[in-house]
Design an enzyme around this catalytic site. Structure first.
Site, PDB file in Angstrom:
ATOM      1  N   GLU A  85       8.516  44.956   1.282  1.00 57.74           N
ATOM      2  CA  GLU A  85       8.709  46.323   1.809  1.00 57.74           C
ATOM      3  C   GLU A  85       9.213  46.132   3.351  1.00 57.74           C
ATOM      4  O   GLU A  85       8.724  45.412   3.893  1.00 57.74           O
ATOM      5  CB  GLU A  85       7.482  47.208   1.598  1.00 57.74           C
ATOM      6  CG  GLU A  85       6.996  47.615   0.294  1.00 57.74           C
ATOM      7  CD  GLU A  85       5.585  47.941   0.311  1.00 57.74           C
ATOM      8  OE1 GLU A  85       5.238  48.361   1.332  1.00 57.74           O
ATOM      9  OE2 GLU A  85       5.256  48.263  -0.950  1.00 57.74           O
ATOM     10  N   HIS A 127       6.246  53.567  -0.882  1.00 55.16           N
ATOM     11  CA  HIS A 127       4.810  53.699  -0.543  1.00 55.16           C
ATOM     12  C   HIS A 127       4.345  54.846   0.109  1.00 55.16           C
ATOM     13  O   HIS A 127       3.872  54.640   1.171  1.00 55.16           O
ATOM     14  CB  HIS A 127       4.859  52.289   0.363  1.00 55.16           C
ATOM     15  CG  HIS A 127       3.286  51.534   0.412  1.00 55.16           C
ATOM     16  ND1 HIS A 127       2.950  50.373   0.630  1.00 55.16           N
ATOM     17  CD2 HIS A 127       2.370  52.228   0.108  1.00 55.16           C
ATOM     18  CE1 HIS A 127       1.833  49.961   0.465  1.00 55.16           C
ATOM     19  NE2 HIS A 127       1.135  51.424   0.291  1.00 55.16           N
ATOM     20  N   GLY A 179     -11.515  50.318  -9.841  1.00 57.97           N
ATOM     21  CA  GLY A 179     -12.529  50.732  -8.642  1.00 57.97           C
ATOM     22  C   GLY A 179     -12.605  52.180  -8.352  1.00 57.97           C
ATOM     23  O   GLY A 179     -12.452  52.942  -9.241  1.00 57.97           O
ATOM     24  N   ARG A 194      -0.094  46.892  -4.844  1.00 52.30           N
ATOM     25  CA  ARG A 194       0.523  46.189  -3.874  1.00 52.30           C
ATOM     26  C   ARG A 194       1.848  45.437  -4.436  1.00 52.30           C
ATOM     27  O   ARG A 194       1.654  45.078  -5.786  1.00 52.30           O
ATOM     28  CB  ARG A 194      -0.149  45.261  -3.278  1.00 52.30           C
ATOM     29  CG  ARG A 194      -1.397  45.709  -2.087  1.00 52.30           C
ATOM     30  CD  ARG A 194      -0.680  45.917  -0.860  1.00 52.30           C
ATOM     31  NE  ARG A 194      -1.622  46.605   0.046  1.00 52.30           N
ATOM     32  CZ  ARG A 194      -2.057  47.959   0.203  1.00 52.30           C
ATOM     33  NH1 ARG A 194      -1.303  48.890  -0.474  1.00 52.30           N
ATOM     34  NH2 ARG A 194      -2.800  48.335   1.179  1.00 52.30           N
ATOM     35  N   ARG A 199     -12.105  42.508 -12.712  1.00 50.86           N
ATOM     36  CA  ARG A 199     -13.319  41.511 -12.898  1.00 50.86           C
ATOM     37  C   ARG A 199     -14.344  41.565 -13.551  1.00 50.86           C
ATOM     38  O   ARG A 199     -14.724  40.753 -14.284  1.00 50.86           O
ATOM     39  CB  ARG A 199     -13.551  40.816 -11.327  1.00 50.86           C
ATOM     40  CG  ARG A 199     -12.184  40.534 -10.716  1.00 50.86           C
ATOM     41  CD  ARG A 199     -12.612  40.472  -9.099  1.00 50.86           C
ATOM     42  NE  ARG A 199     -13.015  41.337  -8.588  1.00 50.86           N
ATOM     43  CZ  ARG A 199     -13.455  41.657  -7.093  1.00 50.86           C
ATOM     44  NH1 ARG A 199     -12.976  40.485  -6.178  1.00 50.86           N
ATOM     45  NH2 ARG A 199     -13.638  42.570  -6.551  1.00 50.86           N
ATOM     46  N   SER A 200     -14.907  42.720 -13.540  1.00 49.97           N
ATOM     47  CA  SER A 200     -16.119  42.846 -14.454  1.00 49.97           C
ATOM     48  C   SER A 200     -16.033  44.233 -14.977  1.00 49.97           C
ATOM     49  O   SER A 200     -15.510  44.903 -14.470  1.00 49.97           O
ATOM     50  CB  SER A 200     -17.474  42.745 -13.437  1.00 49.97           C
ATOM     51  OG  SER A 200     -17.012  44.061 -12.425  1.00 49.97           O
ATOM     52  N   ILE A 235       0.961  50.999  -8.373  1.00 52.15           N
ATOM     53  CA  ILE A 235       0.637  51.890  -6.938  1.00 52.15           C
ATOM     54  C   ILE A 235      -0.181  51.149  -6.231  1.00 52.15           C
ATOM     55  O   ILE A 235      -0.792  51.529  -5.281  1.00 52.15           O
ATOM     56  CB  ILE A 235      -0.179  53.090  -7.716  1.00 52.15           C
ATOM     57  CG1 ILE A 235      -0.516  54.349  -6.363  1.00 52.15           C
ATOM     58  CG2 ILE A 235      -1.161  52.912  -8.457  1.00 52.15           C
ATOM     59  CD1 ILE A 235       0.747  55.094  -6.318  1.00 52.15           C
ATOM     60  N   ASP A 248       5.645  52.374  -6.651  1.00 54.22           N
ATOM     61  CA  ASP A 248       5.451  52.983  -5.122  1.00 54.22           C
ATOM     62  C   ASP A 248       5.487  51.631  -4.196  1.00 54.22           C
ATOM     63  O   ASP A 248       5.775  51.923  -3.104  1.00 54.22           O
ATOM     64  CB  ASP A 248       4.206  53.683  -5.136  1.00 54.22           C
ATOM     65  CG  ASP A 248       3.908  54.390  -3.695  1.00 54.22           C
ATOM     66  OD1 ASP A 248       4.661  54.983  -3.349  1.00 54.22           O
ATOM     67  OD2 ASP A 248       2.557  54.062  -3.327  1.00 54.22           O
TER      68      ASP A 248
HETATM   69  P1  NAP Z   1     -11.723  49.234  -5.133  1.00 53.72           P
HETATM   70  O1  NAP Z   1     -12.616  50.265  -5.172  1.00 53.72           O
HETATM   71  O2  NAP Z   1     -12.153  47.875  -4.394  1.00 53.72           O
HETATM   72  O3  NAP Z   1     -11.480  48.727  -6.523  1.00 53.72           O
HETATM   73  C1  NAP Z   1     -10.469  47.479  -6.909  1.00 53.72           C
HETATM   74  C2  NAP Z   1     -10.536  47.146  -8.397  1.00 53.72           C
HETATM   75  O4  NAP Z   1      -9.761  46.139  -8.401  1.00 53.72           O
HETATM   76  C3  NAP Z   1     -12.040  46.733  -8.833  1.00 53.72           C
HETATM   77  O5  NAP Z   1     -12.288  47.438 -10.050  1.00 53.72           O
HETATM   78  C4  NAP Z   1     -11.912  45.171  -9.041  1.00 53.72           C
HETATM   79  O6  NAP Z   1     -12.563  44.602  -9.683  1.00 53.72           O
HETATM   80  C5  NAP Z   1     -10.478  45.106  -9.330  1.00 53.72           C
HETATM   81  N1  NAP Z   1     -10.081  43.660  -8.992  1.00 53.72           N
HETATM   82  C6  NAP Z   1      -9.959  43.053  -7.677  1.00 53.72           C
HETATM   83  N2  NAP Z   1      -9.451  41.943  -8.025  1.00 53.72           N
HETATM   84  C7  NAP Z   1      -9.260  41.684  -9.231  1.00 53.72           C
HETATM   85  C8  NAP Z   1      -8.512  40.643 -10.057  1.00 53.72           C
HETATM   86  N3  NAP Z   1      -8.401  39.519  -9.462  1.00 53.72           N
HETATM   87  N4  NAP Z   1      -8.421  40.961 -11.301  1.00 53.72           N
HETATM   88  C9  NAP Z   1      -8.549  42.172 -11.923  1.00 53.72           C
HETATM   89  N5  NAP Z   1      -9.110  43.277 -11.403  1.00 53.72           N
HETATM   90  C10 NAP Z   1      -9.341  43.097  -9.760  1.00 53.72           C
HETATM   91  O7  NAP Z   1     -10.286  49.399  -4.372  1.00 53.72           O
HETATM   92  P2  NAP Z   1      -9.933  51.040  -4.390  1.00 53.72           P
HETATM   93  O8  NAP Z   1     -10.268  51.832  -3.555  1.00 53.72           O
HETATM   94  O9  NAP Z   1      -9.754  51.355  -5.805  1.00 53.72           O
HETATM   95  O10 NAP Z   1      -8.123  50.723  -4.068  1.00 53.72           O
HETATM   96  C11 NAP Z   1      -7.496  49.511  -4.691  1.00 53.72           C
HETATM   97  C12 NAP Z   1      -6.136  49.119  -4.093  1.00 53.72           C
HETATM   98  O11 NAP Z   1      -5.322  50.143  -4.262  1.00 53.72           O
HETATM   99  C13 NAP Z   1      -6.094  48.995  -2.572  1.00 53.72           C
HETATM  100  O12 NAP Z   1      -6.766  47.674  -2.241  1.00 53.72           O
HETATM  101  C14 NAP Z   1      -4.721  48.985  -2.257  1.00 53.72           C
HETATM  102  O13 NAP Z   1      -4.005  47.803  -2.440  1.00 53.72           O
HETATM  103  C15 NAP Z   1      -4.274  49.937  -3.244  1.00 53.72           C
HETATM  104  N6  NAP Z   1      -3.593  51.216  -2.709  1.00 53.72           N
HETATM  105  C16 NAP Z   1      -2.484  51.568  -2.727  1.00 53.72           C
HETATM  106  C17 NAP Z   1      -1.917  52.651  -1.983  1.00 53.72           C
HETATM  107  C18 NAP Z   1      -0.502  53.070  -1.860  1.00 53.72           C
HETATM  108  O14 NAP Z   1      -0.388  53.884  -1.094  1.00 53.72           O
HETATM  109  N7  NAP Z   1       0.196  52.729  -3.158  1.00 53.72           N
HETATM  110  C19 NAP Z   1      -3.045  53.655  -1.353  1.00 53.72           C
HETATM  111  C20 NAP Z   1      -4.342  52.991  -1.573  1.00 53.72           C
HETATM  112  C21 NAP Z   1      -4.909  51.997  -2.051  1.00 53.72           C
HETATM  113  P3  NAP Z   1     -14.134  44.650  -9.913  1.00 53.72           P
HETATM  114  O15 NAP Z   1     -14.504  46.295 -10.064  1.00 53.72           O
HETATM  115  O16 NAP Z   1     -14.530  44.077 -11.196  1.00 53.72           O
HETATM  116  O17 NAP Z   1     -14.702  44.036  -8.593  1.00 53.72           O
END
Ligand code: NAP
Length: 323
Positions: free
Chosen positions: A261, A279, A153, A232, A175-176, A230, A256
């Site tokens: 947590e 985190h 993403g 969840r 997913r895609s 990084i 992370d």
């Molecule tokens: P995003 O743009 O919505 O991207 C999420 C990606 O995960 C997309 O490519 C999606 O696939 C894929 N995905 C979702 N469900 C899936 C599944 N069941 N199997 C395989 N792939 C799946 O989100 P983002 O802005 O990159 O953020 C992603 C996540 O990073 C957040 O939701 C958060 O949990 C985590 N995060 C962590 C921190 C930290 O401090 N460690 C900070 C920020 C974010 P599709 O493209 O095919 O829909």
């Protein structure tokens, strides 16, 4: 009269000032008796400001009949039931994009810290072992190595782009497939894990991705492989991860995020092939300020224009006026 807002978790003085300009704020951290508070104020609360970790407990959302907007500080909103919110006409917003660079930088920092054993070698110097025992053992380079990204993403794409500077061979599982991207797509995560040296998890949390990195995936990554999480804590089967590291079935890990947590499995504390962070993926002053500003902007725009800037996908039709 200002609308009333419930603040869950902390807020910087800048965020508090901005919120208080437009709303009457009830600080959740100052509430001792939630039942009593809700009996008195539930009808008046129209907005909730929260964060990705605390979210909004479903039982509290259920008791707020006039809630209109939930603004989440953070991009991950798995601790908020966005589907139920949307079905009640409540718009949930989050803070995408403004944190892409720092979260991607944290992923790469962990990748380098683990592969080059940064923490182990720092301890080696501090313990005076350099002069006593000579050079530290050699480590692994990430240059040109195959790296798999779980979740392509906004942040996954940023990590991939930055890793190109290390000539890494990038593949991904999501997913895609994304035909516009110049990386190899795997529709099965375990197949990708088998093909790479480093696996970086950066998907949302929640039930859909719970333990998606399971024993099969960890074993496919194998004793020469490294897992970076990084995303969840819930994305990785943590007991399986600890067991695989203890047994030598997985080479190393950079983490992370954790399942419970701030509790971290104590077995990890003595492993020098593991780097642990509390985190802090997005935790720079610059990025946290941008996230705070966007969190506030969503609330201000809702109450002044009836619009928001960054609704979560479940609420985008609602935010666009589509019901
Ligand atoms: P995003 O743009 O919505 O991207 C999420 C990606 O995960 C997309 O490519 C999606 O696939 C894929 N995905 C979702 N469900 C899936 C599944 N069941 N199997 C395989 N792939 C799946 O989100 P983002 O802005 O990159 O953020 C992603 C996540 O990073 C957040 O939701 C958060 O949990 C985590 N995060 C962590 C921190 C930290 O401090 N460690 C900070 C920020 C974010 P599709 O493209 O095919 O829909």
């Amino acid at each position: 009269m200002k609308p009333e807002l419930l603040l869950i978790g902390g807020a910087t003085p800048r965020t508090m000032d901005a919120l208080e300009k437009i709303c009457t704020v009830h600080r959740g951290s100052e509430i001792d008796d939630w039942d009593q508070f809700l009996d008195r104020h539930a009808d008046a609360i129209q907005a909730v400001a929260t964060n990705g970790h605390d979210g909004l407990p479903s039982e509290i959302m259920a008791r707020l009949p006039n809630l209109k907007v939930i603004s989440c500080y953070g991009v991950g909103y798995d601790a908020i039931d966005a589907k139920t919110a949307a079905s009640r006409g409540i718009i949930v917003t989050h803070t995408p994009n403004v944190l892409n660079n720092d979260v991607a930088n944290t992923a790469i920092m962990l990748l380098l810290a683990v592969s080059r054993r940064l923490v182990r070698d720092d301890a080696y110097v501090r313990a005076g072992k350099w002069s006593g025992f000579g050079s530290a053992p050699l480590t692994q380079s990430i240059e040109g190595k195959p790296v798999g990204i779980l979740g392509m993403g906004r942040i996954g794409e940023t990590i991939a782009r930055k890793l190109k500077a290390f000539d890494c061979d990038i593949s991904y599982h999501s997913r895609s497939a994304k035909p516009h991207l110049p990386y190899t797509y795997y529709d099965k995560l375990a197949d990708m894990a088998k093909a790479v040296d480093y696996l970086i998890a950066i998907t949302p949390g929640g039930s859909e991705t719970r333990h998606i990195v399971n024993r099969e995936v960890i074993d496919a990554l194998g004793p020469q492989g490294t897992l970076i999480n990084i995303a969840r804590g819930s994305v990785v089967d943590e007991p399986e991860l600890v067991k695989a590291l203890s047994d030598g079935r997985l080479g190393a890990a950079g983490l992370d995020v954790f399942e419970y947590e701030p509790d971290v499995p104590k077995q990890l504390f003595t492993m020098d092939n593991v780097v642990l962070l509390p985190h802090v993926g997005s935790a720079t002053e610059e990025t946290r300020q941008a996230m705070g500003d966007l969190m506030v902007e969503n609330i201000v725009r809702y109450f002044t224009e009836g619009k928001v800037t960054s609704p979560v996908p479940e609420c985008s039709a609602l935010a666009a006026g589509g019901g």
